[in-house]
Design a protein around this motif. Structure first.
Motif: not given
Lengths: 112, 111
Positions: B101, A45, A33, A97-98, A43, A48, B33, B96-99, A35, B92-93
């Motif tokens: 923040f 994204l 990724y 992933d994640n 942060l 990725y 997290q 969804a390919n994302n964290l 960021y 995370t959801q």
């Protein structure tokens, strides 16, 4: 510490020039990724990758492109740098992933 | 749009005091997290919580995930100068390919 190396660590560039940031990992993790971190935004994204040659856009992808020709390397390119792209850029990797993300030390980019 | 709001944004306390940092959202997350980031470094994962109502302890740090999985808190007991840093929550959801923040809480513990 996870084996993630970002280069360069600091860079000053002029508006309109292309810039490439490199992220190198030695963990053989599938996901990588990019960021950016800005005051008041946390942060965010940019792009990725979920495998070699497999990439997708993130939340703030305009003006950025990426490439991943090898598992260990993920490149971020600013096609024509603008002052709004002045930021600290972090590369992260994760095995799934994640899940737990391991971050590099960051690249501080200043566009003047 | 900021999915995760953290409060307070800044916190300065004396060594030995207790504190709580909050991470709130109107959205449901499949996991939350918590990371700590020191100046000039990348964030480092402290804990992951995945079940509504879950409580995890890491020495003097206690993490809780809300029952509805929309919020989380981090409580530090008897803070020490080594706890100084930027604390970030990330969610995370499903699908969804994302964290995502949060904006972070900058903690300073004064000796």
């Amino acid at each position: 510490d996870a084996g993630i190396t970002q280069s360069p660590r600091h860079k000053v560039t002029e508006t309109g020039t292309p810039v490439t940031l490199r992220c190198h990992q030695t963990e053989n993790h599938r996901y990588m990724y990019w960021y950016r971190q800005d005051p008041g935004h946390g942060l965010r994204l940019i792009h990725y990758s979920y495998g070699v040659k497999d990439t997708d856009k993130g939340e703030v992808s305009d003006g950025y492109s990426v490439s991943r020709s090898k598992t260990e390397d993920f490149l971020l390119t600013l096609e024509s740098a603008t002052s709004s792209q002045t930021s600290v850029y972090f590369c992260a990797i994760s095995e799934l992933d994640n899940t737990e993300a391991f971050f590099g030390q960051g690249t501080r980019l200043t566009v003047v | 749009t900021q999915l995760l709001e953290q409060s307070p944004q800044f916190l300065s306390i004396q060594e030995g005091e207790n504190l709580t940092v909050y991470c709130n959202s109107s959205s449901v997350f499949s996991s939350l997290q918590w990371y700590r980031q020191e100046p000039g470094e990348g964030p480092v994962l402290l804990v992951t919580v995945v079940t509504g109502g879950e409580v995890k302890k890491l020495k003097r740090l206690t993490f809780q995930f809300g029952d509805a999985r929309k919020d989380s808190s981090l409580h530090i007991t008897a803070a020490q100068p080594g706890d100084t840093g930027l604390y970030l929550c990330a969610g995370t959801q499903t699908g969804a390919n994302n964290l995502f923040f949060g904006t972070g809480t900058r903690l300073t513990v004064i000796p």
